[in-house]
Write an enzyme that holds these catalytic residues in place. Sequence first.
Site, PDB file in Angstrom:
ATOM      1  N   ALA A  85      28.752 -14.910  31.145  1.00  0.00           N
ATOM      2  CA  ALA A  85      29.166 -16.131  30.453  1.00  0.00           C
ATOM      3  C   ALA A  85      27.947 -17.007  30.243  1.00  0.00           C
ATOM      4  CB  ALA A  85      30.235 -16.872  31.257  1.00  0.00           C
ATOM      5  N   ASP A  86      28.032 -17.834  29.229  1.00  0.00           N
ATOM      6  CA  ASP A  86      26.976 -18.815  28.986  1.00  0.00           C
ATOM      7  C   ASP A  86      27.621 -20.073  28.425  1.00  0.00           C
ATOM      8  OD1 ASP A  86      23.946 -19.005  29.088  1.00  0.00           O
ATOM      9  OD2 ASP A  86      24.352 -19.818  27.106  1.00  0.00           O
TER      10      ASP A  86
END
Length: 206
Positions: A85-86
């Site tokens: 995830a970012d």
Amino acid sequence: MKPSAQKIYLASKSPRRRELLRQIGIEFELLMLRDQTPRGPEVSEAVLPNEQAEDYVARVTLEKALFAKQTMEWRKLPLRPILAADTTVVLDGRILGKPADEAEAIAMMQSLSGRTHQVLTHVVVLHGDKTYRTTQRSDVAFAALPDALIRNYCATAEPYDKAGGYGIQGQAALFIMDIAGSYSGIMGLPLYETGQLLKQAGLQIL
């Protein structure tokens, strides 16, 4: 205890994402990317010329997941789903990264003061030859912040490892008047969307 087939690899250094996965009962092992190698970071978080925020956060997340998958295969680790995830903070279409120093942190807080900005978190789950991914968007409204308050906040350690210079779960919660979206997404991992992706990848959730 879930069987090992129900475990995942988490391709993230974020302690907040670990906390959130534990909250929903997901067992994981860390498969972290390195920021410092002789050739630089294994996955660069630099923004490409004219790259839009939605494209940026999706590209970086997928690159992290794919590199983690390569690492899993190179190291001959047990095959498991990989989650990456970012999160990025966006104001008027401009990406606000992690402030490099106090002056940059102060400037970020001043730009967010009295404004509504967006927090985008992209989540990718890789499992076998399948890719599951989504972007969650939240709107965050900051109160008008006096300069003295901004400077006091930026004198702490809190702004410097977080996109946009703040974390909703920290002292900056004092600045937030309203959110529309996902609290956990603003923290760095939208739990509803993450749960849906993991289910699509075949994991048992609850």
